[in-house]
Structures are given as structure tokens and as C-alpha cells.
Design a protein around this motif. Structure first.
Motif, short mmCIF file in Angstrom:
data_model
loop_
_atom_site.label_atom_id
_atom_site.label_comp_id
_atom_site.label_asym_id
_atom_site.label_seq_id
_atom_site.Cartn_x
_atom_site.Cartn_y
_atom_site.Cartn_z
N ASN A 127 50.29 44.93 38.86
CA ASN A 127 50.23 43.81 37.91
C ASN A 127 48.79 43.50 37.48
OD1 ASN A 127 50.71 41.53 36.36
ND2 ASN A 127 52.32 40.79 37.73
N LYS A 128 48.22 44.40 36.72
CA LYS A 128 46.83 44.28 36.30
C LYS A 128 46.58 43.03 35.47
CE LYS A 128 46.06 49.28 36.16
NZ LYS A 128 45.70 50.42 35.27
N LYS A 129 47.54 42.69 34.63
CA LYS A 129 47.38 41.53 33.74
C LYS A 129 47.23 40.24 34.55
CE LYS A 129 49.51 39.18 29.79
NZ LYS A 129 50.68 39.18 28.86
N LEU A 130 48.10 40.05 35.53
CA LEU A 130 48.03 38.84 36.35
C LEU A 130 46.79 38.85 37.23
CD1 LEU A 130 49.27 36.19 37.16
CD2 LEU A 130 50.71 37.39 38.81
N LEU A 131 46.38 40.03 37.69
CA LEU A 131 45.16 40.12 38.50
C LEU A 131 43.95 39.67 37.69
CD1 LEU A 131 43.63 40.96 41.06
CD2 LEU A 131 43.50 43.28 40.10
N LYS A 132 43.84 40.10 36.45
CA LYS A 132 42.72 39.70 35.60
C LYS A 132 42.72 38.19 35.41
CE LYS A 132 42.25 44.01 32.98
NZ LYS A 132 42.36 44.65 31.66
N LYS A 133 43.90 37.62 35.18
CA LYS A 133 44.00 36.17 35.00
C LYS A 133 43.59 35.44 36.28
CE LYS A 133 47.33 32.50 34.02
NZ LYS A 133 48.76 32.18 33.72
N THR A 134 44.05 35.94 37.42
CA THR A 134 43.72 35.33 38.71
C THR A 134 42.22 35.39 38.97
OG1 THR A 134 45.89 35.93 39.60
CG2 THR A 134 44.14 35.42 41.20
N ASN A 135 41.61 36.54 38.68
CA ASN A 135 40.16 36.70 38.89
C ASN A 135 39.37 35.76 38.00
OD1 ASN A 135 39.92 38.59 40.97
ND2 ASN A 135 40.28 40.31 39.58
N ARG A 136 39.83 35.57 36.77
CA ARG A 136 39.13 34.65 35.85
C ARG A 136 39.16 33.23 36.39
NH1 ARG A 136 41.72 37.65 31.65
NH2 ARG A 136 43.32 36.02 31.45
N ILE A 137 40.33 32.82 36.89
CA ILE A 137 40.46 31.47 37.44
C ILE A 137 39.56 31.30 38.67
CG2 ILE A 137 42.03 29.84 38.55
CD1 ILE A 137 44.29 31.07 36.85
N ILE A 138 39.58 32.30 39.55
CA ILE A 138 38.77 32.24 40.77
C ILE A 138 37.28 32.18 40.44
CG2 ILE A 138 38.03 33.56 42.81
CD1 ILE A 138 40.93 34.50 43.10
N ILE A 139 36.83 32.99 39.49
CA ILE A 139 35.42 33.00 39.11
C ILE A 139 35.01 31.64 38.54
CG2 ILE A 139 33.75 33.95 37.47
CD1 ILE A 139 35.23 36.66 37.84
N ARG A 140 35.87 31.08 37.68
CA ARG A 140 35.56 29.78 37.08
C ARG A 140 35.45 28.69 38.16
NH1 ARG A 140 39.20 29.85 33.52
NH2 ARG A 140 40.82 28.56 34.46
N ARG A 141 36.37 28.71 39.10
CA ARG A 141 36.35 27.70 40.15
C ARG A 141 35.24 27.96 41.16
NH1 ARG A 141 42.97 27.01 40.54
NH2 ARG A 141 43.13 26.02 38.48
N TYR A 142 34.84 29.22 41.30
CA TYR A 142 33.69 29.53 42.15
C TYR A 142 32.42 28.90 41.58
CZ TYR A 142 30.04 32.16 44.55
OH TYR A 142 28.92 32.51 45.28
N ILE A 143 32.28 28.96 40.26
CA ILE A 143 31.13 28.34 39.59
C ILE A 143 31.16 26.83 39.80
CG2 ILE A 143 30.06 27.88 37.35
CD1 ILE A 143 31.05 30.69 36.49
N PHE A 144 32.35 26.24 39.68
CA PHE A 144 32.48 24.80 39.93
C PHE A 144 32.02 24.47 41.35
CE2 PHE A 144 36.31 24.44 36.80
CZ PHE A 144 35.44 24.56 35.74
N HIS A 145 32.45 25.28 42.31
CA HIS A 145 32.10 25.04 43.72
C HIS A 145 30.59 25.20 43.95
CE1 HIS A 145 30.96 26.78 47.56
NE2 HIS A 145 31.23 28.00 47.18
#
Length: 221
Positions: A31-49
Motif C-alpha cells: 500500500n504505497k499510497k497510504l504509506l506516503k500519506k502516513t509519512n507526510r502526516i508523521i513528518i508534519r507532526r514531527y516538525i510540530f513536536h
């Protein structure tokens, strides 16, 4: 009953496991599409953290990133997920802290009831019973034999780890128990037992451990 409680990420394992799970998922072309979406969310929230934005901190970031993985696991058939998890366990073998593995054998021989305790999902931890742990305790991600949604997952972290151990092992003599951990966020478990041991501790835990006289694993300090 005397317990020996092992943290997973950074303690029994030499790495933080979630990034490796995501890399392995990519390697398996799932599921490459969902993985890309998940990684984007994680990266964005990592920046917030990292910048302390919108109330995000390391505690909330790590719990949220782990819970998002539930949606990845939900996106494939059970048979395919079971195969992935079995192969993941084999893949992670090279990251096991060999000194911790030897300590696990020693604790078992010394009569401790050995527990692997982590915020990682139970389905990820379950194969590690083969390492010699008497029990593994992780975040529950399965209901009615199905993976639940990410917003339904309660990640075991910080105070919740301590509460689960206290509730589950009411008859334990905690002064005779030991715990191994690497992170400040594992402090409630270290404070619960009579023999706290820090393993490759982060900066904040190092400072606390020195002040309190906690033992450093394989290190003179």
C-alpha cells in the motif's frame, strides 16, 4: 513474584522500531499510497513536536505516530499482514541488543518473570515471546480479530505503563523487581521497581539516573 521488565525501543532493541517498520513496509511494496500519506502526516507532526507547536511534544508525537500505523495494517488482508509481521520479526533480529538478550537469559535463570513492555502494538511484539520472555505487553490494536482504526488505539506510554503493571501483577514485590529502559518517558516504570537499570539512556534520563543512583547497564558511572 519478582518481575524483570524490559522496554523495547532503544533497550531490548538498539533502534527506535517504528521507522524501521515503515521502511520494511516500503521494501515489501505494501500500500504505497497510504504509506506516503502516513509519512507526510508523521513528518508534519514531527516538525510540530520539534518546535513545540500546537501543544505537540515527544510524548504525544511518538504515541500518535505509532497509532497511525494501525491504518496501514488495516489496509491489507489478514493473511498478508500475518506474513508481514512474521517477516518483520526476522528482519528485526539484527537490531536486537545482544547484551540485553544475554541479560534476559540470566534473569530467566535467576527466577524472574520476564516481561517485554512497550507502546508498540501487541501484534508486533508477540513474536518476541520466542526470545525467552515469559510475557509481552503492548498496545492493543486488535478487536474481534480485526485491526482497529488509528483513532481507536490507546498507546501504552509513560504513566499508563506503570498502571498496567501494577494492575496486572498486584501480588508482585516491586522492591524485588527490576526494570530496564532508555527513555525519560519510561521513568514511571523505573520508579516502580527496587532495581532500576538505564540502558543507553537519553539525556534527560541520564541526568535523573545519576542524581538518583540508578544503575547504568554495562557502563561504569
Amino acid at each position: 513474584m519478582k518481575l524483570a521488565i524490559y522496554d523495547f525501543d532503544g533497550t531490548y532493541m538498539n533502534i527506535q522500531v517504528l521507522p524501521e517498520i515503515l521502511r520494511f513496509w516500503k521494501q515489501k511494496n505494501l500500500n504505497k499510497k497510504l504509506l506516503k500519506k502516513t509519512n507526510r502526516i508523521i513528518i508534519r507532526r514531527y516538525i510540530f513536536h520539534k518546535f513545540g507547536l500546537f501543544g505537540w511534544n515527544k510524548h504525544t508525537f511518538r504515541a500518535n505516530a505509532m497509532s497511525l500505523t494501525a491504518d496501514l495494517f488495516r489496509s491489507i488482508e489478514k493473511k498478508e499482514l500475518d506474513q508481514f509481521l512474521n517477516e518483520l520479526y526476522i528482519h528485526l533480529q539484527k537490531y536486537i541488543n545482544k547484551d540485553m538478550k544475554l541479560q534476559l537469559a540470566k534473569d530467566n535463570a535467576d527466577g524472574y518473570y520476564t516481561i517485554l513492555l512497550s507502546g508498540n502494538f501487541n501484534v508486533i511484539l508477540n513474536p518476541f515471546i520466542k526470545e525467552g520472555f515469559r510475557e509481552v505487553i503492548g498496545s492493543d490494536v486488535v478487536k474481534d480479530n480485526k485491526i482497529i482504526k488509528s483513532d481507536e488505539v490507546q498507546i501504552i506510554i509513560h504513566d499508563l505503563k506503570q498502571q498496567i503493571i501494577k494492575d496486572k501483577f498486584e501480588d508482585a514485590n516491586f522492591k524485588s523487581c527490576k526494570a530496564y529502559a532508555d527513555s525519560y518517558y519510561d521513568l514511571p516504570i523505573l520508579e516502580l521497581v527496587g532495581n532500576p537499570v538505564v540502558v543507553n539512556p537519553d539525556k534527560k534520563l541520564t541526568e535523573i539516573a545519576k542524581k538518583r543512583g540508578y544503575r547504568f547497564f554495562n557502563k561504569k558511572c
